[in-house]
Enzyme design. Structure first.
Site, short mmCIF file in Angstrom:
data_model
loop_
_atom_site.label_atom_id
_atom_site.label_comp_id
_atom_site.label_asym_id
_atom_site.label_seq_id
_atom_site.Cartn_x
_atom_site.Cartn_y
_atom_site.Cartn_z
CG HIS A 109 42.23 38.60 38.19
ND1 HIS A 109 43.33 39.40 37.97
CD2 HIS A 109 41.35 39.37 38.88
CE1 HIS A 109 43.11 40.60 38.51
NE2 HIS A 109 41.91 40.61 39.06
CD GLN A 121 41.05 39.30 49.81
OE1 GLN A 121 40.16 38.62 49.30
NE2 GLN A 121 42.12 39.67 49.11
CD GLU A 155 42.66 38.19 41.75
OE1 GLU A 155 41.66 38.68 42.30
OE2 GLU A 155 43.74 38.81 41.61
CG ASP A 163 45.59 46.35 52.64
OD1 ASP A 163 45.17 45.82 51.59
OD2 ASP A 163 45.98 45.68 53.61
CD GLU A 190 43.16 43.69 40.15
OE1 GLU A 190 42.18 43.64 39.38
OE2 GLU A 190 43.38 42.82 41.02
CD GLN A 228 45.38 40.83 45.02
OE1 GLN A 228 44.19 40.60 44.90
NE2 GLN A 228 46.12 41.22 44.02
CG HIS A 264 37.65 41.91 37.35
ND1 HIS A 264 38.28 42.99 36.80
CD2 HIS A 264 38.37 41.60 38.45
CE1 HIS A 264 39.33 43.33 37.53
NE2 HIS A 264 39.41 42.50 38.55
CD GLU A 265 37.39 39.08 40.87
OE1 GLU A 265 38.60 38.79 40.88
OE2 GLU A 265 36.96 40.22 41.15
CE1 TYR A 313 41.85 47.68 41.53
CE2 TYR A 313 40.62 46.10 40.22
CZ TYR A 313 41.23 46.45 41.41
OH TYR A 313 41.23 45.56 42.45
CE LYS A 339 32.53 49.56 42.64
NZ LYS A 339 32.01 48.67 41.59
#
Ligand code: BES
Ligand code: ZN
Length: 594
Positions: free
Chosen positions: A291, A127, A263, A367, A310, A129, A287-288, A375, A546
């Site tokens: 992108h 991961q 994405e 982060d 975003e 990003q 959403h992805e 967003y 989340k």
């Protein structure tokens, strides 16, 4: 010296990487990638070349002809990692570096077999990003430096490797008992879109250009859940222009994946919590997929302009849903986003500089700055421009924007300049300066209404005074409508009220994790013991940040639930991604002492 990105040692006066080739050997026992990367430069170069690294051990650096290059790793800087400086003899056109990653590289999560569904083999995923590509390989880790890449990845026999790139085949070797997968990504991508996953994987075809990968035990469920992906791609193409990345494949990860989706081009990474069993969470795929235009084709110059990725993508996602299911369904998305937006404003404080769209992040870890703000405030800014321009003019603007910046990176300021150029007067009309540079939510933010939303709002508002929907009304609610209703209820209910919710909606058994987690958040904050077993289960298995943040936050309300949270976290932490561990530890640290 000229450093434009506060999160990278990249120097814009140094030569630029124009291609990267990776050779990676995946070592599950040591939890290390043994790597070699060859960076091709844009010109015959001499002098210094600075690269980003984090946690890497660099064994050797070589020039095109194999001669060893002088290199120096600077001291560790907490957020950026270590600058790697190479001294290039005149005429150098490419450099190769041999290195190992660290077992606790922030960009990788190594899973034990028990953390997978199959339970038989370990698993690895990346991961990158926002700024973790540098923990996978030494490179110019800024979105302003885009490169095509190719890769050879050797894994133990029986494993499959996938990347954010086109697969070019696989063959036994280089040693016995191993297999090497080859990849090629011909389009130039920013480093944060470099992605790799290795595990026991199987694929199902969904359309001529889309397939889904997952562990064998869940691949059938994944194929069913995402069967409509081609319809999403066509809808997005009708709105934003042809899909430019050839294939759109997806990978369903084990549950510790810390995001809902990522994405990665040609290979979107997804949390298995999307497998609701009723296709109710495909908005994350929309959403992805979106992108692919906003983010992957047109990219934020650095994390201070993250809203360009975003905010635009949330807006695009809702346009896709509107085209497919109508404005009322899109309005539900905006309503859910509004709750997230207000939660973020409350968490940071409405006058915090982190609530500006255009942020100043020098010395701040992206982060830690992450929230729903870019967003949802970003999407509202885009929607405001859309409303002010009128849809037809705005859609033409979006096409022009994609054409102008495709395969490029831009700042908020460049965006506003382009908007002024295309739609003169519009930035002033919407007060773009306030949206970008002032904290909080401007008063001219667009509002999204529908009859269904008004009704749900009224019902939730009356909840404390005994108002309840009739059964035949609430039976007709879609999952998103139920989610809106739950979100708008008070955060702490009586035991009787919790029991009523469970009796009416059978919430504890839900497969839709948005609904399940919304309910468990209420139950946790209400010290509602009948839900504790399910709550434990979710916290032990799911690593999506989340969900972890609101659940652990809600558990902070009562002494008994604080004890529960500490106990579960001690058990669950080793299975969480390092970033998730950090988020939860931060939440628990703020608990009242008892
Ligand atoms: N690109 C993000 C995920 C991300 C952002 C990872 C910043 C690391 C740093 C992705 O597109 C995303 O926004 N995912 C959301 C899904 C959504 C808003 C529908 C998520 O993970 O919840
Ligand atoms: Zn996104």
């Amino acid at each position: 010296m000229s450093r434009l990105d506060p999160h990278s040692y990249w120097d814009s006066e140094h030569p630029r990487t124009v291609h990267a080739h990776l050779r990676l050997r995946v070592d599950f026992d040591a939890r290390v990638l043994r790597g070699e990367i060859t960076l091709t430069l844009d010109r015959d170069s001499g002098g210094a070349l600075d690269l980003d690294t984090k946690g890497l051990t660099v064994h050797a650096a070589r020039a095109d002809d194999g001669t060893e290059l002088a290199h120096r790793l600077f001291d560790e800087e907490e957020i950026l990692g270590r600058r790697l400086r190479l001294e290039l003899p005149a005429g150098t056109r490419s450099v190769s570096l041999a290195y190992d990653t660290s077992p606790d590289a922030l960009g990788l999560q190594w899973l034990a077999p028990e953390q997978t569904e199959g339970g038989r083999r370990p698993f690895l995923f990346s991961q990158c990003q926002a700024i973790h590509a540098r923990s996978l390989a030494p490179l110019q880790d800024t979105p302003r430096v885009r490169t095509p890449y190719s890769a050879e990845v050797s894994v133990p026999e029986g494993f499959t490797a996938v990347m954010s790139a086109g697969p070019e085949g696989d063959a036994p070797g280089p040693e016995r008992g191993r297999r090497t997968f080859t990849f090629r990504m011909p389009q130039p991508i920013p480093p944060y879109l470099l992605a790799l996953a290795v595990g026991e994987l199987e694929a199902r075809e969904l359309s001529p250009r889309a397939r889904v990968w997952a562990e064998p035990a869940s691949v059938a469920a994944a194929a069913w859940e995402f069967a409509q992906v081609e319809e999403l791609i066509r809808t997005a193409e009708a709105l934003f222009g042809p899909y430019d990345w050839e294939r759109y494949d997806m990978l369903v990860l084990p549950p510790s994946f810390p995001y809902g989706g990522m994405e990665n081009p040609r290979m979107t990474f997804l949390t298995p919590t999307l497998l609701a069993g009723d296709r109710s969470l495909v908005d994350v795929v929309a959403h992805e997929l979106a992108h692919s235009w906003t983010g992957n084709l047109v990219t934020n110059a650095d994390m201070q302009h993250f809203w360009l990725n975003e905010g635009f993508t949330v807006w695009a996602e809702r346009r896709i849903l509107e085209a497919l299911h109508g404005p009322d369904v899109a309005a539900l998305g905006w309503a859910l986003g509004e709750t997230a937006l207000h939660a973020a404003l409350e968490r940071f404080g409405a006058d915090s500089p982190l609530t500006r769209l255009r942020t100043e992040l020098e010395g701040i870890d992206p982060d830690d700055a992450f929230s729903s703000l870019p967003y949802e405030k970003g999407a509202r800014f885009v929607a405001l421009i859309e409303r002010s321009a009128g849809r037809a003019r705005f859609d033409a603007f979006v096409r022009a924007y994609m054409a102008r910046f495709r395969f490029g990176a831009l700042t908020s300021e460049e965006f506003i300049a382009f908007l002024e150029d295309q739609l003169p007067g519009l930035p002033a009309q919407v007060d773009a300066q306030a949206w970008l540079y002032q904290p909080g939510l401007p008063a001219n933010a667009p509002v999204f209404r529908s009859d269904a939303l008004e009704r749900l709002g009224a019902l939730a508002e009356g909840f404390a005074s005994g108002v309840r929907p009739a059964p035949d009304e609430s039976e007709r609610w879609s999952p998103a409508e139920l989610q809106v209703y739950l979100q708008r209820l008070p955060r702490e209910l009586t035991q009787a009220e919790c029991a009523w919710l469970e009796a009416r909606f059978a919430l504890t058994g839900r497969g839709n994790h948005e609904i399940l987690v919304e309910w468990l958040t209420i139950a946790a904050g209400s010290d509602h013991e009948p839900a504790f077993a399910r709550l434990r289960e979710v916290l032990m298995r799911v690593g999506r940040m989340k969900y972890l943040r609101p659940l652990y936050t809600a558990l902070g309300r009562h002494a008994r639930t604080r004890a529960l949270a500490r106990e579960v976290f001690a058990l669950a932490a080793p299975g969480y991604h390092a970033l998730a561990r950090r988020v939860v530890a931060g939440v628990i640290e703020k608990y009242a002492a008892d």
